[in-house]
Design a protein around this motif. Structure first.
Motif, short mmCIF file in Angstrom:
data_model
loop_
_atom_site.label_atom_id
_atom_site.label_comp_id
_atom_site.label_asym_id
_atom_site.label_seq_id
_atom_site.Cartn_x
_atom_site.Cartn_y
_atom_site.Cartn_z
N ASP A 140 0.64 -0.70 0.07
CA ASP A 140 -0.03 -0.23 -0.41
C ASP A 140 1.22 1.15 0.04
O ASP A 140 2.34 0.84 0.16
N ILE A 141 0.02 2.59 -0.05
CA ILE A 141 1.25 3.83 0.00
C ILE A 141 -0.37 4.48 0.14
O ILE A 141 -0.79 4.75 0.15
N ALA A 142 0.64 5.42 1.21
CA ALA A 142 0.25 7.24 1.55
C ALA A 142 1.42 8.46 0.93
O ALA A 142 2.45 7.77 0.60
N ILE A 168 5.56 7.35 0.74
CA ILE A 168 5.26 6.49 1.45
C ILE A 168 4.98 5.32 1.66
O ILE A 168 3.56 4.90 1.22
N GLY A 169 6.03 3.58 1.58
CA GLY A 169 5.46 2.91 1.11
C GLY A 169 5.22 1.11 1.57
O GLY A 169 6.11 1.50 2.80
N VAL A 229 -1.45 1.92 5.31
CA VAL A 229 -0.47 2.82 5.74
C VAL A 229 -1.27 3.97 4.65
O VAL A 229 -1.61 4.33 3.53
N ASP A 230 -1.73 5.51 5.99
CA ASP A 230 -2.39 6.25 5.47
C ASP A 230 -2.33 7.38 5.82
O ASP A 230 -0.98 7.09 7.27
N ILE A 236 -0.25 13.44 10.55
CA ILE A 236 0.14 12.19 10.92
C ILE A 236 0.49 10.65 10.13
O ILE A 236 -0.28 10.45 9.53
N VAL A 237 0.72 10.21 10.50
CA VAL A 237 0.93 8.75 9.77
C VAL A 237 0.57 7.64 10.53
O VAL A 237 1.41 7.32 11.41
N ALA A 238 -0.16 6.02 9.95
CA ALA A 238 -0.28 5.46 10.73
C ALA A 238 -0.95 3.92 9.84
O ALA A 238 -1.00 4.15 8.47
#
Length: 376
Positions: A70-72, A86-87, A115-116, A130-132
């Motif tokens: 997944d990616i953000a 962000i992968g 991730v998001d 915020i990254v989570a």
């Protein structure tokens, strides 16, 4: 007789595949030669194609390993070309890339699946990015901050979800802008979905369970449109549901009719990534990555109507197959991509005639809109 058998084989495989869409689980195309063959054949039925011209560095993994997912996207508003991708490496942790796709560093946080990102979240006197993500190593939510130097740092120790989530799998964030509250949605392969509220005090960050939802079979991809408070949930073999993301709302779910696997010939299980391309106060598009035919379905956010599907083909770099996660931004991360960027995980990452470790492909949204004849 051999000629007849060869002609009938694709039809038989297609029939088997459609039958499997109603089952509780399915095999990824990469794990089945038959399904790979069917996916390519069904991809041939998608007429709209968009070439891929940019990509990230591959993750560190064997070429045969299903690793990236997944990616953000963290956007530098002042200089979008300094944004970060962000992968997830679902066997290892997170990768941080420049907007160009060049790897900056990686973080061994565990088996991070989805991730998001949410930027500008207010906690008292602090405004934080915020990254989570969902961590399958210990069935927890990983909470991070984006630092001033555009690197990640842990906010606190991992915080586990409830035992009702059998495997912390799909994940997304929701920023309630009116009330300045940040929530996380996490789902399990058993169909349970939980909503958590993030809090910050002098001792650090904590999260609290505030609501539960449920679908009948395995979900994964989820996304929230913060403008409309709408949560979208992809039930992999069924279709896409939506619900009110607000914590006090009911737990009722509504199916987007034309997203049903059983009713739309271009949506073939599994439905994987979901992403939103916003326009105005409530308009824009919902994108779905469709693993069963290596394509992407597009829906109108206001009407829920299916618009069309497209595939990502060879350009300056190779095309995309068997996508898991996708993400969209309206920011111009790369010169020339003035309408924004779609980023898609590539399950079969090729260099010339050889498969290498998985990576993420970057595609101009402008090219996609033009190919689909969409005016926004």
């Amino acid at each position: 007789m051999k000629f007849i058998y060869i002609c009938l084989l694709p039809l038989l495989l297609f029939s088997c595949l459609k039958k499997e869409q109603s089952t509780a689980s399915s095999t990824d195309p990469r794990n089945s030669k038959d399904k790979t063959a069917v996916a390519y054949r069904l991809q041939d039925e998608i007429s709209i194609q968009v070439p891929v011209d940019h990509q990230t560095d591959p993750v560190d993994a064997k070429s045969s390993q299903d690793s990236a997912d997944d990616i953000a996207i963290w956007v530098d508003d002042q200089n979008p070309e300094h944004s970060r991708i962000i992968g997830t490496h679902k066997k290892y942790g997170l990768y941080l890339f420049e907007a160009s796709g060049k790897k900056i560093t990686d973080y061994p946080f565990g088996k991070i699946n989805n991730v998001d990102v949410r930027q500008g979240v207010v906690f008292g006197q602090d405004t934080l990015d915020i990254v989570a993500g969902s961590n399958r190593t210990d069935n927890s939510i990983l909470w991070l901050q984006m630092r001033n130097d555009a690197l990640l740092k842990l906010t606190d120790h991992a915080q586990k979800v409830s035992p009702l989530i059998d495997d912390a799998y799909g994940f997304c964030l929701y920023h309630d802008l009116k009330n300045q509250k940040l929530y996380a949605f996490v789902n399990g392969k058993n169909g349970n979905i939980e909503q958590y509220l993030l809090n910050k005090n002098e001792s650090g960050f904590t999260h609290r369970l505030v609501r539960r939802l449920k679908v009948d079979s395995q979900p994964e991809g989820m996304v929230v449109d913060d403008r409309t408070h709408r949560l979208y949930i992809g039930e992999e073999n069924v279709g896409v549901w939506y619900a009110d993301a607000r914590a006090e709302a009911s737990d009722s779910l509504t199916m987007i009719a034309q997203s049903r696997v059983a009713e739309n010939q271009f949506i073939v299980a599994d439905i994987e990534g979901l992403a939103i391309y916003p326009q105005g106060s409530e308009g824009g598009l919902l994108f779905l990555s469709i693993q069963g035919n290596f394509s992407y379905a597009v829906f109108d956010l206001q009407t829920n109507k299916y618009i069309n599907s497209f595939k990502l083909t060879d350009g300056l770099v190779d095309g995309v197959e068997e996508t898991d996660g996708i993400e969209l931004t309206t920011a111009q991360l790369i010169p020339g991509m003035d309408r924004g960027v779609l980023i898609a995980q590539d399950g079969f990452n090729m260099e010339q005639d050889s498969m290498v470790a998985q990576n993420f492909k970057l595609v101009s949204v402008g090219k996609i809109l033009e190919a689909l004849s969409i005016s926004l």
